[in-house]
Design a protein around this motif. Structure first.
Motif: not given
Lengths: 283, 132
Positions: A95, A99, A106, A110, B7-12
């Motif tokens: 990801i 970006y 990010i 995460n 996608i950037q912050y929450w997908s994983v």
């Protein structure tokens, strides 16, 4: 020392964590019992020498992810949490390669949520199992000397007791349940059973505090506790594989540059990696 | 914009959450081991590889088998210990070539009486497998 910390902090976070992860994967892969992964990871490392910006390439991470998927499918039953965390980290690199302008943010967000979820689920699972709170699960490791290794293993007398206990435990299978088999074990000192129960609760509390610590604003309290947590884990359980990944996630978690703590996590990561290379620790 | 942020912050983290919830579901309802499957339940129980499988009151042992057979049986028993699903039990019973209509499968797990330092075992799972 200051110069070294400055040099570490000058490395872009994406490059630092990607390199650390790839090194970990290369050293870890022979233990995956999927030898093709080792060859392919070393091929990936060779590619890194040619292309220093490997970490920015989406296809690179897609290939690394592709290396791990076959084993996920083939040995799903045997795959532990480490493997899943590795896959989540590769997805995160994938990801960020899309970006890149926002890499630091990010990674930080995460990593924070992933660390909270890992510790949160670890706490939840411990609370769901009576065997954990009554000390059963850690007693098995404690009586056979598989935890507190670096604390007690230097004493020859203790080592003998651990060995004898382990032998006795391994013979339990000989007796059917109808005979009500019981093996009398020897504690290494009088209050050892109490120590096991305290340690079970202490681990649970430490994991809750780890989650709290991630949100503490005072940096020295936050990272001081987390570093103490990591080192305690290393001394008591030798979880070098999982610790290596926690260190990478913690390096991601630190958003600000010029911090001593990123260098500290890198130091612990290198220590864990060295222990894996010399065959120490659980993976 | 929302999709990009997800996608950037929450997908994983979302994937991690779903996998862990699925593992807990399997543990609670299908007897899967807490150690495996991405639910972060390591050290909550004694590792399932220390469990014992008994079929019709006989311990399933790899002793006196050839190296290859021993390895095959070891893998099959480990799979049953990790997740005693019907499919895994069927594979084990078929490999053992038991010629009975129904067989009793028991899995025992180690147990501690910590106060007295006594190590014993207790029944973790029991089922009767009926052959087709």
């Amino acid at each position: 020392m200051k110069q070294l910390i400055n040099r570490i902090n000058q490395i872009p976070i994406f490059k630092l964590v990607a390199t650390c992860f790839l090194l970990f994967l290369a050293i870890y892969s022979p233990r995956l019992k999927a030898i093709y992964v080792t060859y392919l990871v070393f091929a990936a490392l060779a590619y890194v020498i040619i292309d220093r910006d490997f970490f920015k390439k989406t296809y690179f991470w897609l290939i690394v992810l592709g290396l791990l998927i076959p084993r996920l499918y083939a040995s799903f039953l045997f795959i532990g949490n480490h493997y899943f965390v590795m896959i989540y980290m590769i997805l995160l690199f994938l990801i960020v390669s899309f970006y890149q302008d926002n890499a630091e943010k990010i990674f930080s967000r995460n990593a924070t949520v992933i660390l909270v979820l890992i510790m949160g689920f670890a706490v939840l699972q411990k609370l769901l199992v009576p065997d954990y709170l009554n000390g059963t699960s850690l007693a098995y490791l404690g009586y056979s000397g598989k935890i507190f290794k670096y604390v007690f293993y230097f004493n020859e007398e203790y080592r003998d007791i651990f060995y004898e206990n382990a032998v006795k435990m391994s013979e339990l299978y000989k007796y059917p349940i109808s005979e009500n088999p019981r093996v009398q074990l020897e504690p290494i000192f009088k209050n050892f059973p109490q120590v096991i129960i305290w340690f079970s609760y202490l681990t649970l509390i430490a994991e809750i505090l780890f989650i709290v610590a991630l949100f503490i604003k005072k940096q020295w309290i936050k990272h001081g506790f987390i570093i103490f947590f990591l080192l305690s884990l290393l001394v008591t359980r030798e979880e070098t594989g999982f610790l290596s990944m926690l260190c990478i996630l913690l390096m991601m978690h630190i958003e600000k540059q010029n911090t001593l703590y990123r260098a500290a996590y890198l130091g612990i990561f290198i220590l864990c990696l060295s222990l894996i290379i010399v065959g120490k620790g659980e993976l | 914009m929302k999709r990009k942020k997800f996608i950037q912050y929450w997908s994983v983290p979302t994937l991690l959450f779903l996998v862990a919830c699925f593992q807990i579901y399997q543990v609670e309802f299908e007897e899967k081991s807490r150690w495996k499957g991405g639910g972060f339940g390591m050290y909550t129980t004694i590792h399932p590889f220390n469990d014992e499988i008994w079929i019709d009151d006989e311990f399933v042992s790899t002793k006196n088998l050839s190296k290859r057979d021993s390895l095959e049986l070891q893998i099959l028993t480990l799979k049953v210990k990790v997740h005693p699903s019907k499919h895994q039990i069927k594979n084990l019973v078929n490999w053992l070539d038991i010629e009975k209509d129904s067989v009793k499968i028991q899995i025992f797990k180690p147990q501690f009486d910590l106060e007295n330092s006594v190590y014993t075992k207790t029944l973790r799972y029991e089922t009767t497998y009926k052959q087709d």
